[in-house]
Design a protein around this motif. Structure first.
Motif: not given
Length: 414
Positions: A212-213, A215-217, A219-220, A223, A237, A262
């Motif tokens: 979960g943690v 995924c945040v980084f 996805r950033k 992008r 990944w 994700v």
């Protein structure tokens, strides 16, 4: 001068057989209408396994498919199936499902729940006989796992079939994708529950928290980087997520699906992603089919395996058609819609085979149960186009007309 054949030469011979046999059968016998190449490849994998080729010519089978060759093939198969499952995760579009949540939720819920219940009943009956449940499987895991195998819809193969039927971009085709996408998430969620290892719950909790943690980084990062770099980062990944899931006891294919789900499809050019899926099917997935065939077994008796496969097929098809028909009545669909949608959603093929492979890896089912599920998946997939194409030709729905004469040649290798 005598030459001792090397493992490399045996591996290359096995690869030649893997690609040549199904292609020749598909092309010479023109099977594409009732058995597309992907189905022929699955059947070839079964025939090349120990249950058929191994018994017909045991010396040849033992000479070519040595333990070292099988190990090498398995490595290719692992990476192939991880790529395939990740792409399936990327192709999920949850936003469209949410915008049409009542229709999608009702249809997907019934299309999943009814065949799951039918399959669970068959699985409970199989528990009354020896040889079906694996040594590490609990009774509830076997019943739920086999039941869910009957409820699976193979989203990537469904996409290929709808392309062949020229249905993919129609309104009905997009609805079917929404139903299958929601079911895909439920299937992998149930699988994660079935695989939950209470002795390793700490590892699994740690993996999910770290995932979960990350995924945040991730996805950033995706992008921020150019599109040409996203393809390479995507593969890194995938390997990391698959490793983490397998380390936690959830199986590497669960990690591969999570790695894909994700990611946003718009991060990649759709045409290139379609090409990647087609190329994975063409270049490496046949190795997975062969490695799958090498795991088939008939030790409880061929007739018993075929009987179990027939019972599972009836549960799968009847359950899917019944569930979708009930949804059609609730949502007041036009006459004939439920039949077309139900037959398309009962396509099993690769995702069910992947699902069954995981159950076998975790010793929840035996090789005999795996063989029965594999036969059921093949039969289910072979039924799809012959049942759907005439219904589409006779339908009065917009954008669903199909030319049966073009179906067999609509796309190479499909």
């Amino acid at each position: 001068m005598n030459h001792a054949i090397t493992t490399t030469e045996l591996f290359l011979l096995a690869m030649a057989i893997i690609f040549a046999v199904p292609y020749l059968v598909w092309r010479v016998f023109r099977t594409d209408y009732w058995a597309p190449l992907v189905v022929v490849q699955i059947i070839a994998g079964i025939l090349l396994g120990p249950g058929v080729l191994g018994k017909a010519v045991p010396e040849f089978h033992a000479t070519v498919f040595t333990p070292d060759v099988i190990t090498a093939l398995n490595g290719v198969a692992w990476w192939a199936v991880m790529l395939f499952v990740m792409i399936a995760g990327i192709e999920l579009d949850l936003r469209k499902a949410w915008l049409n949540r009542r229709e999608t939720g009702v249809t997907a819920g019934l299309a999943l729940g009814v065949p799951l219940a039918f399959g669970a009943i068959v699985a409970a009956g199989m528990l009354g006989f020896d040889g079906w449940i694996g040594p590490e499987g609990h009774r509830w895991q076997f019943v739920v796992g086999v039941g869910m195998a009957c409820a699976v819809t193979a989203l990537p193969i469904l996409i290929l079939f709808m392309e062949k039927l020229e249905l993919l971009r129609s309104q009905m085709g997009q609805r079917i994708l929404r139903y299958a996408s929601l079911d895909d998430i439920a299937i992998w969620g149930v699988l994660a529950l079935v695989l939950m290892d209470w002795e390793r719950i700490g590892r699994q909790a740690a993996f999910l928290l770290a995932f979960g943690v990350a995924c945040v980084f991730f996805r950033k990062l995706m992008r921020a980087i150019p599109m040409r770099d996203r393809w390479y980062v995507m593969l890194i990944w995938l390997a990391v997520c698959a490793f983490g899931a397998d380390w936690a006891g959830l199986h590497y294919m669960v990690g591969a699906f999570l790695a894909g789900v994700v990611m946003d499809a718009e991060w990649f050019e759709q045409e290139l992603m379609d090409l990647l899926r087609h190329h994975v099917l063409l270049v490496v997935m046949p190795v997975f089919f062969l490695s799958t065939g090498l795991r088939t077994s008939w030790d409880v008796g061929g007739s018993a395996v075929f009987l179990a496969a027939a019972a599972l097929l009836v549960a799968s098809v009847a359950g899917k058609l019944a569930g979708v028909r009930i949804a059609g009545r609730i949502l007041r669909w036009k006459p004939g819609e439920a039949s077309i949608i139900g037959w398309l959603l009962q396509t099993k093929a690769l995702i069910m085979i992947i699902f069954a492979n995981i159950l076998l890896d975790k010793a929840i089912i035996t090789n005999e149960t795996f063989t029965a599920l594999l036969l059921m998946a093949v039969a289910s997939t072979m039924l799809t186009i012959p049942m759907v194409a005439p219904k589409l030709r006779a339908s009065r729905f917009p954008d669903t007309a199909v030319d049966l004469g073009r179906v067999a040649d609509n796309g190479p290798g499909r």
